[in-house]
Structures are given as C-alpha cells and as structure tokens.
Enzyme design. Structure first.
Site, short mmCIF file in Angstrom:
data_model
loop_
_atom_site.label_atom_id
_atom_site.label_comp_id
_atom_site.label_asym_id
_atom_site.label_seq_id
_atom_site.Cartn_x
_atom_site.Cartn_y
_atom_site.Cartn_z
N GLY A 201 0.60 -1.24 -0.06
CA GLY A 201 -0.13 0.14 0.01
C GLY A 201 0.80 1.38 0.14
N LYS A 257 -4.03 -2.38 -4.77
CA LYS A 257 -4.13 -1.30 -5.62
C LYS A 257 -2.77 -1.21 -6.46
CE LYS A 257 -4.35 3.32 -6.76
NZ LYS A 257 -2.93 3.69 -6.78
N HIS A 261 -0.18 -5.77 -11.13
CA HIS A 261 0.55 -5.57 -12.68
C HIS A 261 1.97 -5.36 -12.53
CE1 HIS A 261 0.29 -0.85 -12.45
NE2 HIS A 261 0.97 -1.40 -11.64
C1 LIG Z 1 2.97 0.34 -7.87
S1 LIG Z 1 3.23 0.52 -6.23
C2 LIG Z 1 1.67 0.63 -5.51
C3 LIG Z 1 1.60 1.24 -4.20
C4 LIG Z 1 0.45 1.59 -3.81
N1 LIG Z 1 -0.72 0.23 -3.77
C5 LIG Z 1 -0.57 2.63 -4.57
O1 LIG Z 1 -1.19 2.30 -5.52
O2 LIG Z 1 -0.40 3.60 -4.34
C6 LIG Z 1 3.91 -1.12 -5.63
C7 LIG Z 1 4.28 -1.11 -4.15
O3 LIG Z 1 4.64 -2.47 -4.02
C8 LIG Z 1 5.38 -2.42 -2.94
N2 LIG Z 1 6.48 -3.77 -2.81
C9 LIG Z 1 7.41 -4.23 -3.79
N3 LIG Z 1 7.59 -5.50 -3.44
C10 LIG Z 1 7.11 -5.91 -2.16
C11 LIG Z 1 6.92 -6.93 -1.14
N4 LIG Z 1 7.72 -7.94 -1.15
N5 LIG Z 1 6.15 -6.87 -0.14
C12 LIG Z 1 5.37 -5.71 0.13
N6 LIG Z 1 5.49 -4.56 -0.74
C13 LIG Z 1 6.07 -4.51 -1.96
C14 LIG Z 1 6.59 -1.20 -3.47
O4 LIG Z 1 7.40 -0.78 -2.15
C15 LIG Z 1 5.51 -0.38 -3.64
O5 LIG Z 1 4.74 0.50 -2.60
#
Ligand SMILES: C[S@@+](CC[C@H](N)C(=O)[O-])C[C@H]1O[C@@H](n2cnc3c(N)ncnc32)[C@H](O)[C@@H]1O
Length: 357
Positions: A201, A257, A261
């Site tokens: 998130g 969210k 993707h």
């Molecule tokens: C495209 S962003 C989306 C953030 C948020 N859901 C939004 O829509 O604003 C993807 C998120 O996945 C997190 N992320 C990546 N690998 C992760 C993991 N193994 N566990 C938890 N979060 C992770 C990243 O730090 C990033 O904040």
C-alpha cells in the site's frame, strides 16, 4: 490514422509517412512536458492567478532573455497537446492552465509532477537502449534488471531516505488521490468490513481515504520495511513492514491497488494465495479488492486501450509485470482457488475487481 480507406497510392504513402514521423517524434511531447514541469511553468501561471504572456512567464521563471522565443515554441507545442489554452490579455496572447496541467500544480494532493519526472527519469529511459540485447538473453530478467543490474524495486527502495523512493511514492500518492472520487461510487464494496489490509500500500494514501470514509474499518498498510519505516499511524490505521510473498496479516478484506500488474502470473498467484489465507478467518464473507487495469480491446476506445498498452510495456520492462486482459484475470483468479469475481471500471482507465473465496 485509418489506413483502410481507399485513397490514391500517393495519399496512402503520405499518410504512412506522417504516421511514421508522428510515432518517431512522440517522445518530443513527453520531454517537452517534462521540461515544463522542471521549469515550473504550471506553478508560475497558477501562482499568478490569471493567464500569463510569454514575457511575463519568462521573467517570472528568470529565463535568459535569449530564451523567450524558445519558451514561446515550447508553449505552442504544449498548447497543441492540450496542456495550456491560449487567450488574450490586453491584446496580447496569454497562456492559461487546462484540466491536464492543473494535475501538475505542486502542493495539490493530485499533483502528478513527480510522476512526470519519475517516468521520464533517465534510468527509466536508458534501459530501452538495451532492448535488442535483452531479446537475445535466456535469463528471465525484466529489461530494467538486465540493463541496470538490479531490480527496479531494489533501486527505488534502497533506504527510507532515498530521493527516488520519495519521487516514486509521490507519484503513487497522486494516482491514489484520484481514488477519492471513485470511492463515492464504490462505497458498497467496503460496507460491512471491520478490517482491511492494504497490501503493498505504499505510504497508505488509499487506506487514509478509506479510513476517512469508513473510520470504523481497521486498516493495515503492508509494504517493504524501508517504505513504511518513517510512517506513523493512528488508532485504526497502522503501518506494517513485511514481505507480501511471505505472509499477509489476517483481515476481512485485502486491497491490492496497482500491485498485481508489477508481477508475472507465477508471483501474482503467490500473492493471491497469501491473500486468500489472510481472509480465511472470514469464511465465504472475506474478499479481495483489486484495483488494476483490465484490457478490453474489443469494447474500449482506441485512446484508452493505447494508454493501457503503454502501461503494459512499462510494467513488462520495469518489473516483468503485465497489464491483464479480462480472460487473463479470469484464469489468474480461478487458478488461485477463488470461486467468483466481478469487474467494474473505475477512475477512467482502471477497474475494480472484487474476488470472493
Ligand atoms: C506500484 S506500487 C503501488 C503502491 C500503492 N498500492 C498505490 O497504489 O499507491 C507497488 C508497491 O509494492 C511495494 N512492494 C514491492 N515488493 C513488495 C513486497 N515484497 N512486499 C510488500 N510490498 C512490496 C513497493 O514498495 C510499492 O510501494
């Protein structure tokens, strides 16, 4: 451009040449927009409170006098592209903001300026020069990792003070603010929930919006420890550092969210199975709420599909991720062991997908 029409051979050739040039030069519009953001043109007009002439803008931006005519030519293109509107002030041409440029005003919650800088950052562009080499590689790396030697998330999330992390999360936050408008139309999705985990998130912008609307829902934002390290919650909104591939805290519902993707089907399945486990305490009443693109080339308009296909290329090259078509969502959801789902379009080009055990 429609090539099916029966024009003369010359006309078809001219159209083909225009089409080709247009696509070769389409980066100019992107880079001119980035220049406008870096120069602060939008903020200057916003601060002025009314349309500005080119000399007024040049003086406010403290440009070198030799660059006034250059500024005019940038504004001419950006006006053509819909970012400014021409008007007349005291018989002089002046430039006003338009709805798209109003999304670039710094300090507003829906400011997409960090997104423009982030997407057009040299590191996201440089990798494209390695695409030919990437196609010949056996390794299953994203183009970004193949070209730069580390995953995009490693590059971003090195530490909680990183500039890149701030830029990326700023971009995500602006995108999430758009959800505020959609929340009114889809509030039924959150009704009856007592707890929700916003998986990956980020800085919790969506959770905060949900919390404002439904203060009784206990929201937990899960993201990588570096991302949530300096964030403090409130009584019904807390931040947890962790890894969604390992475990997800239990709740009535899980929100994903713009998460799936980023990942290929194998890794998305692992996330979805962990989500299923997280909502298992709620029995058949638990749910997963996915907000992502759902491509539907047959019924969506050309411009919308083009944007979704661009997003797909971004996800593929940065993370080996993908934007999914309706039939791909169906397969992924059923492969993860869920029994039903419902797709509803929201926020113009995304969809809200409710998934049930
Ligand atoms: C495209 S962003 C989306 C953030 C948020 N859901 C939004 O829509 O604003 C993807 C998120 O996945 C997190 N992320 C990546 N690998 C992760 C993991 N193994 N566990 C938890 N979060 C992770 C990243 O730090 C990033 O904040």
């Amino acid at each position: 451009m429609d090539f099916k029409s029966n024009g003369s051979e010359e006309t078809q050739l001219y159209h083909a040449q225009i089409h080709l040039y247009k696509h070769v030069y389409s980066f100019i519009s992107s880079m001119a927009l980035k220049s406008a953001v870096e120069l602060g043109i939008v903020d200057a007009i916003h601060k002025h409170g009314k349309p500005m002439t080119v000399p007024e803008l040049a003086s406010s931006l403290k440009l070198h006098p030799s660059k006034v005519s250059v500024l005019y030519r940038f504004l001419r293109l950006l006006t053509h592209d819909g970012f400014f509107a021409k008007t007349t002030v005291k018989e002089e041409t002046a430039y006003a903001l338009t709805p798209p440029s109003k999304l670039l005003i710094n300090g507003e919650s829906t400011c997409f300026a960090p997104l423009v800088k982030g997407i057009l950052h040299p590191c996201s562009l440089d990798m494209w020069h390695s695409s030919k080499k990437w196609f010949s590689e056996e390794k299953d790396l994203a183009l970004y990792e193949s070209a730069m030697g580390e995953t995009f998330f490693n590059f971003l999330n090195k530490d909680s003070e990183s500039d890149k992390l701030g830029l990326f999360q700023g971009a995500m936050a602006a995108d999430s603010q758009m959800f505020k408008l959609a929340l009114k139309d889809c509030s039924h999705v959150f009704e009856g929930l007592e707890s929700l985990v916003d998986v990956a998130g980020g800085t919790g912008v969506v959770s905060k919006l949900i919390h404002e609307e439904f203060p009784h829902i206990k929201c937990t934002v899960l993201d990588q420890p570096q991302v949530v390290a300096n964030l403090s919650g409130t009584q019904n909104l807390n931040f947890v550092g962790g890894d969604m591939f390992k475990s997800i805290p239990p709740a009535d519902a899980v929100l994903l969210k713009w998460v799936l993707h980023d990942w290929d089907d194998e890794l998305s399945l692992r996330i979805l199975k962990n989500c299923k486990e997280a909502i298992s305490g709620k029995g058949k009443k638990g749910k997963i709420i996915i907000i992502d693109v759902s491509i539907d080339e047959t019924s969506d308009d050309h411009e919308l599909t083009e944007l979704q296909l661009h997003f797909d290329m971004v996800m593929m090259t940065l993370h080996n991720g993908k934007e999914r078509e309706k039939k791909e969502w169906k397969k992924l959801i059923y492969d993860a062991g869920f029994s039903s789902y419902k797709i509803t379009p929201i926020c113009g080009f995304k969809s809200l997908i409710e998934v049930y055990p």
